[in-house]
Design a protein around this motif. Structure first.
Motif, PDB file in Angstrom:
ATOM      1  N   SER A 115      78.032  57.743  79.539  1.00 17.67           N
ATOM      2  CA  SER A 115      77.222  57.091  80.568  1.00 17.67           C
ATOM      3  C   SER A 115      76.262  58.102  81.171  1.00 17.67           C
ATOM      4  CB  SER A 115      78.145  56.529  81.661  1.00 17.67           C
ATOM      5  OG  SER A 115      77.412  55.908  82.687  1.00 17.67           O
ATOM      6  N   ALA A 152      70.348  55.168  82.209  1.00 18.53           N
ATOM      7  CA  ALA A 152      70.547  53.743  81.941  1.00 18.53           C
ATOM      8  C   ALA A 152      70.346  52.886  83.182  1.00 18.53           C
ATOM      9  CB  ALA A 152      71.941  53.508  81.366  1.00 18.53           C
ATOM     10  N   GLU A 153      70.319  53.503  84.369  1.00 15.97           N
ATOM     11  CA  GLU A 153      70.150  52.730  85.598  1.00 15.97           C
ATOM     12  C   GLU A 153      68.684  52.527  85.966  1.00 15.97           C
ATOM     13  OE1 GLU A 153      72.618  54.352  88.652  1.00 15.97           O
ATOM     14  OE2 GLU A 153      74.423  54.304  87.399  1.00 15.97           O
ATOM     15  N   SER A 182      66.673  49.555  79.176  1.00 12.54           N
ATOM     16  CA  SER A 182      67.554  49.182  78.073  1.00 12.54           C
ATOM     17  C   SER A 182      67.859  47.699  78.121  1.00 12.54           C
ATOM     18  CB  SER A 182      68.868  49.981  78.166  1.00 12.54           C
ATOM     19  OG  SER A 182      69.813  49.534  77.223  1.00 12.54           O
ATOM     20  N   ALA A 196      70.720  46.744  76.621  1.00 13.00           N
ATOM     21  CA  ALA A 196      72.180  46.731  76.430  1.00 13.00           C
ATOM     22  C   ALA A 196      72.846  46.309  77.738  1.00 13.00           C
ATOM     23  CB  ALA A 196      72.656  48.109  75.989  1.00 13.00           C
ATOM     24  N   GLY A 197      72.493  45.110  78.188  1.00 11.72           N
ATOM     25  CA  GLY A 197      72.836  44.623  79.509  1.00 11.72           C
ATOM     26  C   GLY A 197      71.545  44.401  80.277  1.00 11.72           C
ATOM     27  N   ARG A 254      74.873  47.338  82.787  1.00  5.48           N
ATOM     28  CA  ARG A 254      74.957  48.431  81.823  1.00  5.48           C
ATOM     29  C   ARG A 254      76.049  49.437  82.165  1.00  5.48           C
ATOM     30  NH1 ARG A 254      69.330  47.319  81.770  1.00  5.48           N
ATOM     31  NH2 ARG A 254      68.749  48.926  83.284  1.00  5.48           N
ATOM     32  N   THR A 268      78.858  48.186  79.926  1.00  4.85           N
ATOM     33  CA  THR A 268      78.554  47.829  78.540  1.00  4.85           C
ATOM     34  C   THR A 268      79.471  48.553  77.566  1.00  4.85           C
ATOM     35  OG1 THR A 268      76.232  47.307  78.975  1.00  4.85           O
ATOM     36  CG2 THR A 268      76.794  47.951  76.732  1.00  4.85           C
ATOM     37  N   SER A 290      76.520  41.469  71.005  1.00  5.32           N
ATOM     38  CA  SER A 290      76.764  42.895  70.809  1.00  5.32           C
ATOM     39  C   SER A 290      76.984  43.240  69.334  1.00  5.32           C
ATOM     40  CB  SER A 290      77.995  43.333  71.602  1.00  5.32           C
ATOM     41  OG  SER A 290      78.386  44.633  71.228  1.00  5.32           O
ATOM     42  N   PRO A 342      74.454  53.410  76.706  1.00  9.11           N
ATOM     43  CA  PRO A 342      73.276  52.717  77.221  1.00  9.11           C
ATOM     44  C   PRO A 342      72.218  53.715  77.694  1.00  9.11           C
ATOM     45  CG  PRO A 342      75.272  51.652  78.011  1.00  9.11           C
ATOM     46  CD  PRO A 342      75.707  52.919  77.328  1.00  9.11           C
ATOM     47  N   SER A 348      66.792  49.348  72.519  1.00 11.06           N
ATOM     48  CA  SER A 348      67.577  48.128  72.313  1.00 11.06           C
ATOM     49  C   SER A 348      66.781  46.860  72.574  1.00 11.06           C
ATOM     50  CB  SER A 348      68.812  48.157  73.221  1.00 11.06           C
ATOM     51  OG  SER A 348      68.428  48.402  74.565  1.00 11.06           O
TER      52      SER A 348
END
Length: 400
Positions: free
Chosen positions: A50, A54-55, A60, A62-63, A69, A72, A100, A181, A205
């Protein structure tokens, strides 16, 4: 590089070679292990990690949200370990479309009898299932690449050392998969930091990856490093890498001390860790490392062109650049699995580019084909797995 049907031995239908033929006798020997029925089944390691990258909003698919995420990786690992018929503790994150790719990975494990192991690095929520630990869980997620201080040097060194120890201890072939992610952004960051021309070659993604956002974050992160093109692998990982990359880079370096091959199941993240390992070892050992490594991915990622005018796909061009940069010959293949004839729109969405790769899906589908499972059989099993997924209560977590 070419795009021609080929495998280490007899080519099953649909497998495509993304790079040239093995350059050495060792490369041919190691590659042949994957399709040799006399050889034992490989081990499978899925690494979850993580990062705060990703935030970033919109980084992304992936969520659909930063909050989604955060779990995920847990949801994907749970699907891989328990299968689609078990009601989940962690629901698969809502996606813009598709489902997924962990579904494909589970199908292959079920078909071949693989027993996956999962490692967790820096997850915001601790896994509830048995998993391997390579660091204190309190280390937490890596920071956003834009900070130029993604991980402490001490953390990177520890992960490199523990990955190297793991690589040296391999007793069977290993399939390495990941779920990170935002990982294509950290891949772009380290590849750029290593001096490779990849700005328009690293996908994501999403159907239309946010290239400008990714490049902005990477530029901000690398701007903190004076002369970043000369930086070593360890310092670059500390600046803009992620925990998976640090562990996997060490693992690849450790593989040089074994007689086992490794299948890197993925796309740009796997190219990034291979590039980092090649940077870390001496020039005279680089081809030896590449002889032990095969990259396996999906047909969807292998065919993607992020720029329409490109003569080859983005991933093929990226790998070609990596070969030229380090003066090595790589082995990379794409699975023949396609979903155009699927009963489920969730799977046909893969053909539209909504889902491309992840959780080792491409490399595992490739392994299944090398072990004699046809693409048609994989398709039918994936269709049945979606039936089970919906029956188990996942219906509200995948696109209609």
């Amino acid at each position: 590089m070419d795009w021609s049907p080929s495998t280490p031995s007899d080519p099953p239908f649909g497998v495509c070679r993304l790079t040239g033929s093995p350059a050495t006798a060792d490369a041919t020997r190691f590659a042949g292990i994957w399709s040799d029925p006399v050889q034992p089944l490989p081990d499978l390691l899925l690494v979850l990690a993580s990062t705060r990258t990703a935030e970033q909003q919109g980084i992304s698919a992936a969520g659909c949200t930063p909050a989604a995420r955060r779990t995920t990786a847990l949801a994907d690992a749970e699907l891989l370990l328990k299968g689609p018929s078990v009601p989940p503790l962690w629901s698969l994150p809502p996606l813009p479309a598709g489902v997924s790719p962990a579904l494909i990975s589970w199908v292959v494990c079920d078909q071949l009898g693989l027993d996956p192991q999962v490692a967790a690095l820096g997850l915001t929520v601790p896994p509830h299932f048995p998993h391997l630990r390579f660091e204190d869980p309190r280390c937490g997620p890596g920071q956003c690449v834009s900070s130029g201080a993604a991980m402490s040097p001490e953390r990177v060194l520890q992960l490199l050392q523990r990955g190297r120890r793991l690589g040296r201890q391999l007793r069977r072939p290993l399939v390495l998969a990941e779920c990170v992610p935002g990982g294509t952004t950290t891949a772009l960051a380290v590849l750029t930091g290593l001096g490779l021309p990849v700005q328009a070659l690293v996908s994501g993604s999403a159907l239309h990856p946010p290239m400008a956002l990714k490049q902005q974050l990477v530029s901000e992160g690398l701007s903190h490093l004076p002369g970043h093109s000369k930086i070593d692998a360890q310092a670059l990982l500390a600046a803009v890498g992620d925990p998976f990359q640090a562990l996997a880079t060490g693992l690849l370096i450790g593989v040089l001390d074994t007689d086992q091959p490794i299948l890197l199941a993925g796309g740009s993240q796997m190219a990034a860790v291979l590039a980092l390992a090649l940077r870390a070892v001496s020039a005279d050992r680089r081809q030896r490392l590449c002889d032990r490594v095969v990259i396996g991915t999906t047909a969807w990622l292998a065919a993607e062109r992020l720029q329409a005018a490109m003569p080859a796909s983005s991933l093929v061009t990226l790998l070609s650049n990596l070969e030229q940069h380090y003066a090595v010959s790589l082995q990379a293949y794409a699975s023949g699995l396609r979903f155009s004839a699927s009963r489920h729109s969730r799977l046909r969405d893969f053909e539209l580019g909504h889902v491309k790769e992840g959780v080792g899906a491409g490399g595992l589908a490739l392994l299944a084909q090398w072990r004699g499972v046809s693409p048609d059989t994989l398709l039918q099993c994936c269709d049945r797995a979606v039936d089970q997924l919906l029956a188990a209560g996942h219906a509200n977590t995948v696109a209609p």
